[in-house]
Design a protein around this motif. Structure first.
Motif, PDB file in Angstrom:
ATOM      1  N   LEU A 167       0.856  -1.188   0.000  1.00 50.16           N
ATOM      2  CA  LEU A 167       0.000   0.000   0.000  1.00 50.16           C
ATOM      3  C   LEU A 167       0.890   1.235   0.000  1.00 50.16           C
ATOM      4  O   LEU A 167       1.781   1.350   0.835  1.00 50.16           O
ATOM      5  N   GLY A 168       0.636   2.145  -0.916  1.00 47.54           N
ATOM      6  CA  GLY A 168       1.446   3.357  -0.995  1.00 47.54           C
ATOM      7  C   GLY A 168       0.622   4.616  -0.806  1.00 47.54           C
ATOM      8  O   GLY A 168      -0.536   4.690  -1.225  1.00 47.54           O
ATOM      9  N   HIS A 169       1.220   5.613  -0.148  1.00 46.12           N
ATOM     10  CA  HIS A 169       0.614   6.945  -0.051  1.00 46.12           C
ATOM     11  C   HIS A 169       1.729   7.979   0.047  1.00 46.12           C
ATOM     12  O   HIS A 169       2.914   7.625   0.150  1.00 46.12           O
ATOM     13  N   VAL A 170       1.382   9.250   0.018  1.00 41.49           N
ATOM     14  CA  VAL A 170       2.395  10.314  -0.061  1.00 41.49           C
ATOM     15  C   VAL A 170       2.555  11.106   1.234  1.00 41.49           C
ATOM     16  O   VAL A 170       3.379  12.020   1.302  1.00 41.49           O
ATOM     17  N   ASP A 209      -0.185  -2.511  -4.726  1.00 40.83           N
ATOM     18  CA  ASP A 209      -1.494  -3.156  -4.725  1.00 40.83           C
ATOM     19  C   ASP A 209      -2.622  -2.251  -4.253  1.00 40.83           C
ATOM     20  O   ASP A 209      -3.766  -2.405  -4.686  1.00 40.83           O
ATOM     21  N   PHE A 210      -2.310  -1.344  -3.334  1.00 44.11           N
ATOM     22  CA  PHE A 210      -3.278  -0.355  -2.868  1.00 44.11           C
ATOM     23  C   PHE A 210      -2.683   1.035  -3.028  1.00 44.11           C
ATOM     24  O   PHE A 210      -1.482   1.233  -2.789  1.00 44.11           O
ATOM     25  N   TRP A 211      -3.526   1.956  -3.389  1.00 44.48           N
ATOM     26  CA  TRP A 211      -3.168   3.370  -3.278  1.00 44.48           C
ATOM     27  C   TRP A 211      -4.216   4.027  -2.412  1.00 44.48           C
ATOM     28  O   TRP A 211      -5.421   3.763  -2.549  1.00 44.48           O
ATOM     29  N   VAL A 212      -3.769   4.888  -1.492  1.00 44.87           N
ATOM     30  CA  VAL A 212      -4.681   5.674  -0.662  1.00 44.87           C
ATOM     31  C   VAL A 212      -4.340   7.142  -0.883  1.00 44.87           C
ATOM     32  O   VAL A 212      -3.187   7.555  -0.689  1.00 44.87           O
ATOM     33  N   GLY A 213      -5.320   7.914  -1.303  1.00 44.42           N
ATOM     34  CA  GLY A 213      -5.042   9.322  -1.563  1.00 44.42           C
ATOM     35  C   GLY A 213      -6.282  10.074  -1.983  1.00 44.42           C
ATOM     36  O   GLY A 213      -7.389   9.514  -2.030  1.00 44.42           O
ATOM     37  N   GLY A 214      -6.110  11.369  -2.265  1.00 42.37           N
ATOM     38  CA  GLY A 214      -7.218  12.198  -2.706  1.00 42.37           C
ATOM     39  C   GLY A 214      -7.836  11.649  -3.977  1.00 42.37           C
ATOM     40  O   GLY A 214      -7.161  11.469  -4.991  1.00 42.37           O
ATOM     41  N   ALA A 215      -9.137  11.380  -3.928  1.00 43.26           N
ATOM     42  CA  ALA A 215      -9.805  10.648  -5.007  1.00 43.26           C
ATOM     43  C   ALA A 215      -9.725  11.342  -6.358  1.00 43.26           C
ATOM     44  O   ALA A 215      -9.833  10.698  -7.399  1.00 43.26           O
ATOM     45  N   GLY A 216      -9.514  12.652  -6.358  1.00 42.02           N
ATOM     46  CA  GLY A 216      -9.444  13.377  -7.621  1.00 42.02           C
ATOM     47  C   GLY A 216      -8.322  12.928  -8.523  1.00 42.02           C
ATOM     48  O   GLY A 216      -8.379  13.127  -9.747  1.00 42.02           O
ATOM     49  N   ALA A 257      -4.696   6.065   9.584  1.00 39.53           N
ATOM     50  CA  ALA A 257      -5.829   5.219   9.205  1.00 39.53           C
ATOM     51  C   ALA A 257      -5.379   4.075   8.309  1.00 39.53           C
ATOM     52  O   ALA A 257      -5.885   2.952   8.410  1.00 39.53           O
ATOM     53  N   ALA A 258      -4.420   4.340   7.437  1.00 37.29           N
ATOM     54  CA  ALA A 258      -3.893   3.292   6.559  1.00 37.29           C
ATOM     55  C   ALA A 258      -3.236   2.173   7.369  1.00 37.29           C
ATOM     56  O   ALA A 258      -3.362   0.984   7.040  1.00 37.29           O
ATOM     57  N   GLU A 259      -2.524   2.549   8.429  1.00 39.87           N
ATOM     58  CA  GLU A 259      -1.915   1.544   9.307  1.00 39.87           C
ATOM     59  C   GLU A 259      -2.994   0.704   9.987  1.00 39.87           C
ATOM     60  O   GLU A 259      -2.855  -0.518  10.123  1.00 39.87           O
ATOM     61  N   MET A 260      -4.077   1.353  10.418  1.00 34.01           N
ATOM     62  CA  MET A 260      -5.190   0.623  11.037  1.00 34.01           C
ATOM     63  C   MET A 260      -5.818  -0.347  10.038  1.00 34.01           C
ATOM     64  O   MET A 260      -6.148  -1.493  10.383  1.00 34.01           O
ATOM     65  N   PHE A 261      -5.994   0.122   8.823  1.00 32.97           N
ATOM     66  CA  PHE A 261      -6.543  -0.723   7.765  1.00 32.97           C
ATOM     67  C   PHE A 261      -5.692  -1.978   7.584  1.00 32.97           C
ATOM     68  O   PHE A 261      -6.210  -3.099   7.513  1.00 32.97           O
ATOM     69  N   ALA A 262      -4.374  -1.802   7.539  1.00 31.47           N
ATOM     70  CA  ALA A 262      -3.467  -2.942   7.376  1.00 31.47           C
ATOM     71  C   ALA A 262      -3.604  -3.918   8.545  1.00 31.47           C
ATOM     72  O   ALA A 262      -3.653  -5.150   8.348  1.00 31.47           O
ATOM     73  N   LYS A 322      -5.813  -9.086  10.767  1.00 27.06           N
ATOM     74  CA  LYS A 322      -6.608  -9.732  11.822  1.00 27.06           C
ATOM     75  C   LYS A 322      -7.777 -10.512  11.228  1.00 27.06           C
ATOM     76  O   LYS A 322      -8.049 -11.650  11.629  1.00 27.06           O
ATOM     77  N   ALA A 323      -8.459  -9.910  10.257  1.00 27.41           N
ATOM     78  CA  ALA A 323      -9.646 -10.543   9.672  1.00 27.41           C
ATOM     79  C   ALA A 323      -9.296 -11.788   8.861  1.00 27.41           C
ATOM     80  O   ALA A 323     -10.128 -12.691   8.712  1.00 27.41           O
ATOM     81  N   THR A 324      -8.080 -11.834   8.348  1.00 28.84           N
ATOM     82  CA  THR A 324      -7.666 -12.990   7.532  1.00 28.84           C
ATOM     83  C   THR A 324      -6.753 -13.939   8.305  1.00 28.84           C
ATOM     84  O   THR A 324      -6.162 -14.845   7.716  1.00 28.84           O
ATOM     85  N   ASN A 325      -6.626 -13.730   9.612  1.00 28.07           N
ATOM     86  CA  ASN A 325      -5.735 -14.545  10.439  1.00 28.07           C
ATOM     87  C   ASN A 325      -4.315 -14.568   9.893  1.00 28.07           C
ATOM     88  O   ASN A 325      -3.638 -15.605   9.923  1.00 28.07           O
ATOM     89  N   GLY A 326      -3.897 -13.433   9.368  1.00 23.03           N
ATOM     90  CA  GLY A 326      -2.536 -13.312   8.866  1.00 23.03           C
ATOM     91  C   GLY A 326      -2.322 -13.782   7.445  1.00 23.03           C
ATOM     92  O   GLY A 326      -1.204 -13.707   6.921  1.00 23.03           O
ATOM     93  N   ALA A 327      -3.379 -14.267   6.798  1.00 23.50           N
ATOM     94  CA  ALA A 327      -3.234 -14.774   5.429  1.00 23.50           C
ATOM     95  C   ALA A 327      -2.942 -13.646   4.436  1.00 23.50           C
ATOM     96  O   ALA A 327      -2.351 -13.871   3.385  1.00 23.50           O
ATOM     97  N   VAL A 328      -3.369 -12.423   4.783  1.00 24.40           N
ATOM     98  CA  VAL A 328      -3.078 -11.254   3.953  1.00 24.40           C
ATOM     99  C   VAL A 328      -2.331 -10.233   4.801  1.00 24.40           C
ATOM    100  O   VAL A 328      -2.808  -9.821   5.852  1.00 24.40           O
ATOM    101  N   LYS A 329      -1.165  -9.853   4.336  1.00 25.11           N
ATOM    102  CA  LYS A 329      -0.373  -8.834   5.009  1.00 25.11           C
ATOM    103  C   LYS A 329      -0.290  -7.604   4.115  1.00 25.11           C
ATOM    104  O   LYS A 329       0.139  -7.689   2.962  1.00 25.11           O
ATOM    105  N   VAL A 330      -0.720  -6.466   4.640  1.00 30.44           N
ATOM    106  CA  VAL A 330      -0.633  -5.216   3.901  1.00 30.44           C
ATOM    107  C   VAL A 330       0.574  -4.439   4.421  1.00 30.44           C
ATOM    108  O   VAL A 330       0.620  -4.059   5.588  1.00 30.44           O
ATOM    109  N   GLN A 331       1.547  -4.244   3.560  1.00 26.64           N
ATOM    110  CA  GLN A 331       2.726  -3.450   3.903  1.00 26.64           C
ATOM    111  C   GLN A 331       2.485  -2.002   3.487  1.00 26.64           C
ATOM    112  O   GLN A 331       2.160  -1.740   2.332  1.00 26.64           O
ATOM    113  N   VAL A 332       2.634  -1.076   4.434  1.00 29.09           N
ATOM    114  CA  VAL A 332       2.351   0.334   4.175  1.00 29.09           C
ATOM    115  C   VAL A 332       3.650   1.089   3.901  1.00 29.09           C
ATOM    116  O   VAL A 332       4.586   1.036   4.698  1.00 29.09           O
TER     117      VAL A 332
END
Length: 328
Positions: free
Chosen positions: A29-32, A84-91, A42-47, A52-62
């Protein structure tokens, strides 16, 4: 010992190693933003919640602070698989989707209640589906962001004071056309370059939410804080639709749920509670608050949709009509 028996023994031994049977999917996951910014947290919380929801099967690196590239580079990287993920201003999505230009139409969203009505409701769902069809990008969640304010190195009380001023804006056609309509010289620039550009006088100002103005320490390099509140742009959590569809259904659900639960609530609470405090902090750091003539700004940009983005008129009308419903 035959080759077959050697290979069997090797596989059996590997299976006994700790974690060998655990197939983990790692997603970048990338952001600026700096790590102190609300949506970076919030991105860290999302990761954390995806893990937690996948019991560790999916790891999101921020990866924050533009370490994987600018917003535009990160969005393009979704297609190439470099992120794999981008988080940022939707525009920023407007480079790939005509519909995404709606996110940054100036003076379209009235307040936070109107924002929530749009992006948590059927109009938001329609916008998401149109973006997916047009671009192949899947928005998995929208987070609240405070309205954008103008900061400048000289006083701005109305549009006339912007004549010829170089104002950094995101790399978005709506921002460029809107600030041209206001008489400024809009200057798209990677966010990571803005502080230095202000410091060196390359640009005369920039515009962003108070939280980002504060955490980016812009008070050190610019004096005036102008309460334009011209755009309520959501923060979008985005994947390539194809990449998301390749994941098992339970993992897709975990990602969407995590994007719309604790992290989203944290961002909304922090933005809502923090706006007044952010303003006080910026004033304490020496910034001068200006209450401009908003009606004059609004009048200047009002023709932009009809003149420059006529394809947005149907969805724009739905957004504006919802503002009337909120008032009622």
């Amino acid at each position: 010992m035959t080759l077959k028996s050697i290979l069997f023994a090797a596989v059996a031994a590997t299976a006994l190693l700790p974690g060998a049977a655990f197939a983990q999917t790692v997603l970048k996951l990338g952001h600026v933003w700096p790590q102190t910014e609300i949506h970076a947290k919030a991105a860290e919380m999302f990761a954390e919640d995806v893990a937690k929801a996948t019991n560790g099967a999916v790891k999101v690196q921020v990866f924050g602070g533009s370490t994987l590239g600018s917003d535009r580079e990160l969005v393009e990287g979704l297609k190439f698989g470099t992120v794999d993920f981008w988080v940022g201003g939707a525009g920023v999505l407007s480079a790939a989707s005509d519909t995404a230009k709606i996110f940054t139409i100036h003076f379209m969203i009235n307040d936070i209640d109107h924002f929530k009505k749009i992006y948590n409701g059927p109009v938001g769902t329609e916008i998401t589906e149109r973006i997916k069809k047009e671009s192949g990008y899947q928005v998995v969640g929208y987070w609240l962001r405070g309205p954008r304010w103008l900061t400048t190195n000289s006083a701005v009380n109305g549009p006339a004071d912007l004549a010829g001023r170089k104002i950094r804006v995101p790399d978005s056609p709506v921002f460029v056309k809107s600030w041209q309509a206001l008489g400024a010289a809009p200057t798209p620039m990677n966010f990571g370059e803005v502080f230095t550009a202000l410091q060196q006088g390359v640009i005369d100002g920039q515009e962003n939410p108070l939280s980002l103005i504060l955490n980016s320490k812009f008070a050190e390099v610019v004096k005036y804080l102008v309460r334009t509140e011209h755009v309520f742009e959501p923060i979008a959590i985005v994947m390539s639709a194809k990449r998301l569809e390749k994941l098992p259904e339970d993992q897709r659900k975990a990602i969407v749920d995590a994007a719309n639960a604790r992290a989203k609530e944290f961002a909304a609470d922090e933005v809502t509670r923090g706006e007044a405090d952010f303003l006080k902090q910026l004033q304490a750091q020496g910034m001068t608050l200006i209450e401009p003539d908003k009606a004059a700004f609004r009048a200047k940009v009002e023709p932009v949709v009809d003149r420059d983005f006529p394809s947005l008129k149907p969805i724009y009308k739905k957004v504006v009509d919802e503002s009337v419903a909120v008032v009622r």
